[in-house]
Design an enzyme around this catalytic site. Structure first.
Site, mmCIF file in Angstrom:
data_model
loop_
_atom_site.group_PDB
_atom_site.id
_atom_site.type_symbol
_atom_site.label_atom_id
_atom_site.label_comp_id
_atom_site.label_asym_id
_atom_site.label_seq_id
_atom_site.Cartn_x
_atom_site.Cartn_y
_atom_site.Cartn_z
ATOM 1 N N SER A 181 0.851 -1.197 0.000
ATOM 2 C CA SER A 181 0.000 0.000 0.000
ATOM 3 C C SER A 181 0.879 1.236 0.000
ATOM 4 O O SER A 181 1.671 1.459 0.931
ATOM 5 C CB SER A 181 -0.886 0.014 1.243
ATOM 6 N N HIS A 211 -1.287 -1.351 -4.294
ATOM 7 C CA HIS A 211 -2.562 -0.980 -3.641
ATOM 8 C C HIS A 211 -2.575 0.528 -3.384
ATOM 9 O O HIS A 211 -1.653 1.081 -2.788
ATOM 10 C CB HIS A 211 -2.673 -1.751 -2.332
ATOM 11 N N ASP A 215 -4.690 3.705 -1.910
ATOM 12 C CA ASP A 215 -5.742 4.034 -0.940
ATOM 13 C C ASP A 215 -6.251 5.455 -1.141
ATOM 14 O O ASP A 215 -5.537 6.428 -0.903
ATOM 15 C CB ASP A 215 -5.186 3.902 0.484
ATOM 16 N N MET A 270 -8.847 8.258 0.113
ATOM 17 C CA MET A 270 -9.629 8.620 1.316
ATOM 18 C C MET A 270 -10.158 10.037 1.171
ATOM 19 O O MET A 270 -9.471 10.922 0.654
ATOM 20 C CB MET A 270 -8.739 8.544 2.552
ATOM 21 N N HIS A 279 -8.432 1.235 -3.892
ATOM 22 C CA HIS A 279 -9.337 1.039 -2.743
ATOM 23 C C HIS A 279 -9.973 2.382 -2.417
ATOM 24 O O HIS A 279 -9.309 3.282 -1.903
ATOM 25 C CB HIS A 279 -8.495 0.501 -1.572
ATOM 26 N N MET A 329 -12.093 4.614 -0.290
ATOM 27 C CA MET A 329 -12.716 4.843 1.028
ATOM 28 C C MET A 329 -13.389 6.201 0.951
ATOM 29 O O MET A 329 -12.958 7.187 1.581
ATOM 30 C CB MET A 329 -11.635 4.783 2.112
ATOM 31 N N MET A 334 -11.397 -5.848 5.707
ATOM 32 C CA MET A 334 -10.632 -4.864 6.476
ATOM 33 C C MET A 334 -10.306 -5.483 7.834
ATOM 34 O O MET A 334 -11.210 -5.827 8.600
ATOM 35 C CB MET A 334 -11.429 -3.571 6.669
ATOM 36 N N GLY A 370 -8.671 4.042 7.327
ATOM 37 C CA GLY A 370 -8.346 5.454 7.530
ATOM 38 C C GLY A 370 -6.865 5.704 7.730
ATOM 39 O O GLY A 370 -6.372 6.754 7.346
ATOM 40 N N PHE A 371 -6.163 4.740 8.297
ATOM 41 C CA PHE A 371 -4.758 4.979 8.645
ATOM 42 C C PHE A 371 -3.946 3.698 8.480
ATOM 43 O O PHE A 371 -4.464 2.602 8.712
ATOM 44 C CB PHE A 371 -4.643 5.446 10.108
ATOM 45 N N GLY A 419 -0.542 1.435 9.744
ATOM 46 C CA GLY A 419 0.171 1.215 11.000
ATOM 47 C C GLY A 419 -0.680 0.804 12.182
ATOM 48 O O GLY A 419 -0.213 0.823 13.319
ATOM 49 N N ASP A 470 -6.684 -6.353 4.290
ATOM 50 C CA ASP A 470 -6.127 -4.995 4.343
ATOM 51 C C ASP A 470 -6.087 -4.498 5.786
ATOM 52 O O ASP A 470 -7.133 -4.253 6.397
ATOM 53 C CB ASP A 470 -6.982 -4.063 3.477
ATOM 54 N N GLY A 471 -4.854 -4.354 6.285
ATOM 55 C CA GLY A 471 -4.668 -3.766 7.612
ATOM 56 C C GLY A 471 -3.900 -4.670 8.560
ATOM 57 O O GLY A 471 -4.326 -5.786 8.853
ATOM 58 N N GLY A 472 -2.749 -4.190 8.987
ATOM 59 C CA GLY A 472 -1.984 -4.918 9.998
ATOM 60 C C GLY A 472 -1.377 -6.222 9.512
ATOM 61 O O GLY A 472 -1.065 -7.102 10.318
ATOM 62 N N GLY A 490 1.186 -2.090 4.147
ATOM 63 C CA GLY A 490 1.777 -0.767 4.039
ATOM 64 C C GLY A 490 3.023 -0.663 4.887
ATOM 65 O O GLY A 490 4.159 -0.785 4.395
ATOM 66 N N SER A 491 2.834 -0.478 6.175
ATOM 67 C CA SER A 491 4.006 -0.255 7.027
ATOM 68 C C SER A 491 4.958 -1.443 7.030
ATOM 69 O O SER A 491 6.173 -1.258 7.088
ATOM 70 C CB SER A 491 3.565 0.122 8.445
HETATM 71 C C1 DX5 Z 1 -6.143 1.498 5.729
HETATM 72 C C2 DX5 Z 1 -5.711 1.254 4.311
HETATM 73 C C3 DX5 Z 1 -4.635 0.266 4.193
HETATM 74 C C4 DX5 Z 1 -3.353 0.672 4.870
HETATM 75 C C5 DX5 Z 1 -2.736 -0.544 5.455
HETATM 76 O O1 DX5 Z 1 -7.291 2.265 5.760
HETATM 77 O O2 DX5 Z 1 -6.805 0.793 3.523
HETATM 78 O O3 DX5 Z 1 -4.409 -0.140 2.840
HETATM 79 O O4 DX5 Z 1 -2.426 1.274 4.006
HETATM 80 O O5 DX5 Z 1 -1.640 -0.156 6.208
HETATM 81 P P1 DX5 Z 1 -0.874 -1.161 7.181
HETATM 82 O O6 DX5 Z 1 -0.410 -2.306 6.356
HETATM 83 O O7 DX5 Z 1 0.221 -0.329 7.716
HETATM 84 O O8 DX5 Z 1 -1.880 -1.605 8.233
HETATM 85 ZN ZN ZN Z 2 -6.442 -0.137 1.516
#
Ligand code: DX5
Ligand code: ZN
Length: 234
Positions: free
Chosen positions: A12, A37, A39, A41, A70, A72, A141, A146-147, A149, A177-179, A199-200
């Site tokens: 991401s 990916h 994102d 928002m 994606h 949002m 999800m 939204g964020f 990390g 998607d996420g963590g 992402g992170s």
């Molecule tokens: C969150 C995003 C994700 C985000 C994942 O709202 O949709 O795609 O970048 O980030 P990590 O992998 O750091 O949880």
């Molecule tokens: Zn995403």
């Protein structure tokens, strides 16, 4: 885009250097990303703002693989054409973004893209029960959107397993998607996921000038996921 259920890593760019998206996309692809990916928002559907169609169009030139967008945002329907024209391969809308999910999914396919539906953590798997023939991907999800990390929500693992049962033989990807990390990836792959957004966990420790860590991070997630895939199949 061909369909298979092998684990795919989709970095991401929410965790990339926003001043250098083009080179960041090239770096993650060179380091082994399967999809990219993206994102989007809006500060309304989610409490954060990123970018819109002009930026997506600008980075398309720097991506050779699948661009996975994606959204949002709410409303979503008025913007589908713009993201399709910007070069999205997959457009994913949230089930919670409006009352007319079936119409949204039809509009994504009519615009020439693969159609995805994302489910927030509190939305049940059954939300897609009556749109299965209209989707190419369901995005689970595993954080509240939204964020980057945030921590993976383990209660989502049985939801992935339920979706896998519901999907059966249909060519529908299950994206997470996420963590996602090398620790959490095996849990969701064993439950049936095949696209892992990270992402992170991909961008940590590296930069466009020193992209080696991106590759090491992608390989660590892929190895953990592939091992879980094999043990699931055995
Ligand atoms: C969150 C995003 C994700 C985000 C994942 O709202 O949709 O795609 O970048 O980030 P990590 O992998 O750091 O949880
Ligand atoms: Zn995403």
């Amino acid at each position: 885009m061909t369909f298979d259920r092998l684990p795919k890593i989709a970095p991401s760019i929410l965790s990339a250097d926003f001043a250098d998206f083009g080179r960041e996309c090239e770096a993650i692809e060179a380091e082994g990303a399967d999809w990219v990916h993206v994102d989007v928002m809006d500060g309304h559907f989610v409490p954060n703002i990123t970018f819109g169609p002009p930026l997506v169009r600008a980075i398309r030139r720097h991506i050779r693989t699948v661009m996975d967008v994606h959204l949002m945002i709410a409303p979503v329907d008025p913007y589908i054409g713009a993201f399709a024209d910007a070069g999205a391969d997959v457009i994913t809308a949230h089930a919670e973004a409006g009352p007319h999910l079936d119409r949204t999914l039809q509009a994504i396919r009519a615009a020439g893209c693969k159609a995805g539906v994302a489910l927030n953590p509190a939305t049940p798997a059954e939300a897609i029960a009556h749109v299965m023939d209209r989707i190419d991907l369901v995005c689970v999800m595993t954080v509240n959107p939204g964020f980057g990390g945030q921590s993976f929500i383990p209660a989502m693992v049985p939801k992935v397993a339920r979706l896998r049962e519901m999907i059966g033989d249909r060519p529908i990807h299950i994206e997470i998607d996420g963590g996602v990390t090398p620790e959490t990836a095996p849990l969701v792959v064993a439950a049936g996921a095949d696209v892992l957004v990270a992402g992170s966990a991909v961008f940590k420790g590296g930069s466009v000038g020193r992209p080696g860590p991106y590759g090491a991070n992608i390989r660590a997630i892929r190895e953990a996921a592939t091992a879980a895939c094999r043990s699931h199949a055995a």
